[in-house]
Design a protein around this motif. Structure first.
Motif, short mmCIF file in Angstrom:
data_model
loop_
_atom_site.label_atom_id
_atom_site.label_comp_id
_atom_site.label_asym_id
_atom_site.label_seq_id
_atom_site.Cartn_x
_atom_site.Cartn_y
_atom_site.Cartn_z
N SER A 1 -4.02 0.24 -2.68
CA SER A 1 -3.90 -0.95 -3.54
C SER A 1 -5.23 -1.69 -3.68
O SER A 1 -5.27 -2.92 -3.66
CB SER A 1 -2.86 -1.95 -3.00
N ALA B 1 0.83 -1.21 0.00
CA ALA B 1 0.00 0.00 0.00
C ALA B 1 0.86 1.26 0.00
O ALA B 1 0.59 2.21 -0.73
CB ALA B 1 -0.93 -0.01 1.20
N GLY C 1 2.06 6.23 -4.40
CA GLY C 1 0.73 6.78 -4.19
C GLY C 1 0.73 7.74 -3.01
O GLY C 1 0.13 8.82 -3.07
N PHE D 1 -5.80 3.84 -5.47
CA PHE D 1 -4.39 3.72 -5.84
C PHE D 1 -3.53 3.54 -4.58
O PHE D 1 -2.72 2.61 -4.49
CB PHE D 1 -4.00 4.99 -6.61
N TYR E 1 3.67 3.41 -13.11
CA TYR E 1 4.37 3.31 -11.83
C TYR E 1 5.87 3.14 -12.02
O TYR E 1 6.68 3.74 -11.34
CB TYR E 1 3.82 2.11 -11.06
N1 TRP Z 1 -0.60 1.39 -3.32
C1 TRP Z 1 0.65 1.54 -3.99
C2 TRP Z 1 1.12 2.96 -3.77
O1 TRP Z 1 0.51 3.73 -3.10
C3 TRP Z 1 0.56 1.17 -5.44
C4 TRP Z 1 -0.03 -0.16 -5.65
C5 TRP Z 1 0.52 -1.35 -5.33
C6 TRP Z 1 -1.30 -0.45 -6.17
N2 TRP Z 1 -0.33 -2.38 -5.61
C7 TRP Z 1 -1.45 -1.83 -6.14
C8 TRP Z 1 -2.31 0.35 -6.65
C9 TRP Z 1 -2.62 -2.42 -6.57
C10 TRP Z 1 -3.46 -0.24 -7.09
C11 TRP Z 1 -3.64 -1.62 -7.04
O2 TRP Z 1 2.12 3.35 -4.25
#
Ligand code: TRP
Length: 450
Positions: free
Chosen positions: A218, A7, A11, A215, A87
């Motif tokens: 996750s 997570a 983001g 985002f 990303y």
């Molecule tokens: N949550 C991660 C961040 O904040 C990015 C991420 C990892 C993500 N796995 C994910 C976003 C799955 C969406 C779905 O950087």
């Protein structure tokens, strides 16, 4: 902890501050926090529970519930492709800064006398270099997932995440002590509802906050289903579904407090968009002066790189584990290495336009003016703006209207508590689906300029 590692990433550090800046500070923060409680928590619990109940990764987990849900799982895979594509480009930018500060530690020539904005634009315009760092970041992600050592990441997260928090606190201290910084804190925390006054303002903030929430946590693509499938029946799902968003949101707010005061103190535009983090913190580190500024800059970007990698591997793992699990189910050799490389390479191809675009400074043709986006934002829109709210909509309907009691039974296994059951059920049945429908309808209307 591994889920927290997934997570917490770009983001939080990159996305949250720039959307906070564009969304009017306080207004965005308020809407974001409400969404985390009423949608984020519920979708998190939903995904973790579906994962643990079925013991499978995303597409297969949905199929286990019912064959007709297969498409929901696939939507998640498509989102994963889009997100990982941009990303990794951003992850490359972060690595470039890490390297830049490392060089600066020894050279100490003030980045060749360039201002933070000039340095960033100069780098963005150099698409060859941007693409090179994109390849490096993507290669690291592929190597880790290929080795199947993603499980070992948990130990790593236990050290890297607290280190990141300490580093953020150091940056916050420097940022809030810059002259003029208090304005940035007021922008974030002083109640100001003017940004939510009209319906279209409100919807704009709601959409951006919702996308950011999916985002950052996750959610909405089945990532947490995959993580849930590894949870033992003894673990409290309710606790995990609260802990992950709390940890993630705390780090996002810390990142906001590191960036926003400096934005005002150094005279940047809060609504500057996706480049905000890079130009602002560059200024903060340089204001520390001498050797110490680049030294902290290097460490900061090193930790952000680590946080980004623990997230990007979760994205690639979701996409790769779909194919690998499918082969296992079909009784074939899983061939983890081969399929991870193939999928990683496909994502590289998908991401190439973003890296060649260099946030608009590169060589890609511009998108229609009416959209007002750079290429990265287009990918972001497909995933965060459409597919993820749609995924969350279907998932909450399944939890609230199909699984019903059996959902609570899974959460309560082994004597675990589920005190928030009625709250979760009301949100899953009504609040989340209505909010998501609202977001999707206005999103589409906005897209077509209606
Ligand atoms: N949550 C991660 C961040 O904040 C990015 C991420 C990892 C993500 N796995 C994910 C976003 C799955 C969406 C779905 O950087």
């Amino acid at each position: 902890m591994a889920a927290v590692g997934s997570a917490v990433g770009l983001g939080n550090i990159w996305g949250f501050p720039f959307r906070l800046g564009a969304g009017g500070g306080f207004a965005f923060l308020l809407v974001y926090l409400i969404l985390v409680v009423f949608v984020g928590y519920v979708v998190m619990l939903g995904e973790l529970t579906i994962g643990r109940k079925t013991g499978k990764s995303t597409v297969h987990a949905y199929v286990e519930l019912s064959k007709k849900y297969k498409a929901i799982g696939f939507m998640g895979i498509v989102s994963g492709f889009c997100i990982l594509a941009f990303y990794s480009v951003l992850g490359g930018y972060v690595m470039k800064y890490m390297f830049g500060f490392l060089m600066e530690m020894f050279r100490g020539d003030n980045f060749g006398g360039m201002s933070s904005g000039e340095y960033f634009d100069n780098f963005l315009g150099n698409v060859g270099q941007g693409t090179l760092w994109f390849v490096v970041f993507q290669a690291i992600t592929i190597l880790i997932v290929m080795g199947g050592v993603a499980g070992g990441i948990e130990k790593f997260c236990k050290i890297a995440m607290p280190a990141l928090v300490v580093m953020l606190v150091i940056v916050i201290i420097r940022s809030v002590t810059l002259p003029g910084a208090t304005e940035g804190l007021a922008f974030m925390f002083k109640p100001d509802f003017s940004k939510l006054a009209t319906f279209s303002d409100f919807m704009g903030v709601l959409r951006s906050a919702a996308g950011q929430m999916f985002f950052s946590l996750s959610l909405g693509m089945g990532c947490m289903i995959t993580y849930g499938s590894y949870l033992s029946k003894k673990e409290s799902l309710q606790f995990n579904a609260m802990f992950i968003p709390i940890a993630d949101t705390t780090i996002a707010i810390l990142a906001g407090m590191a960036v926003m005061p400096a934005v005002f103190a150094l005279g940047f535009e809060p609504g500057r968009g996706p480049g905000l983090l890079f130009v602002t913190l560059h200024g903060v580190f340089m204001s520390m002066g001498g050797f110490i500024g680049p030294f902290f800059g290097f460490f900061f970007y090193l930790l952000v790189t680590i946080a980004a990698v623990t997230s990007s591997i979760s994205l690639l793992e979701v996409c790769a584990s779909y194919v690998i699990d499918k082969r296992i189910i079909e009784g074939k050799e899983p061939n983890r290495r081969k399929y991870t490389i193939m999928i990683g390479a496909a994502i590289f191809v998908v991401g190439l336009p973003i890296s060649l675009d260099g946030l608009g400074a590169g060589i890609m043709p511009a998108l229609p003016e009416s959209l007002g986006w750079v290429w990265l934002e287009l990918y972001d829109f497909i995933a965060e703006g459409v597919l993820m709210p749609l995924g969350a909509l279907f998932m909450s309907l399944i939890v609230g209207w199909v699984m019903k009691k059996s959902f609570g039974e899974e959460v309560r296994l082994e004597g675990n508590k589920f005190g928030t059951e009625s709250f979760v059920m009301i949100c899953a049945k009504y609040i989340t689906p209505i909010a998501m429908t609202f977001i999707l309808v206005t999103q589409v209307m906005d897209f077509f300029g209606m």
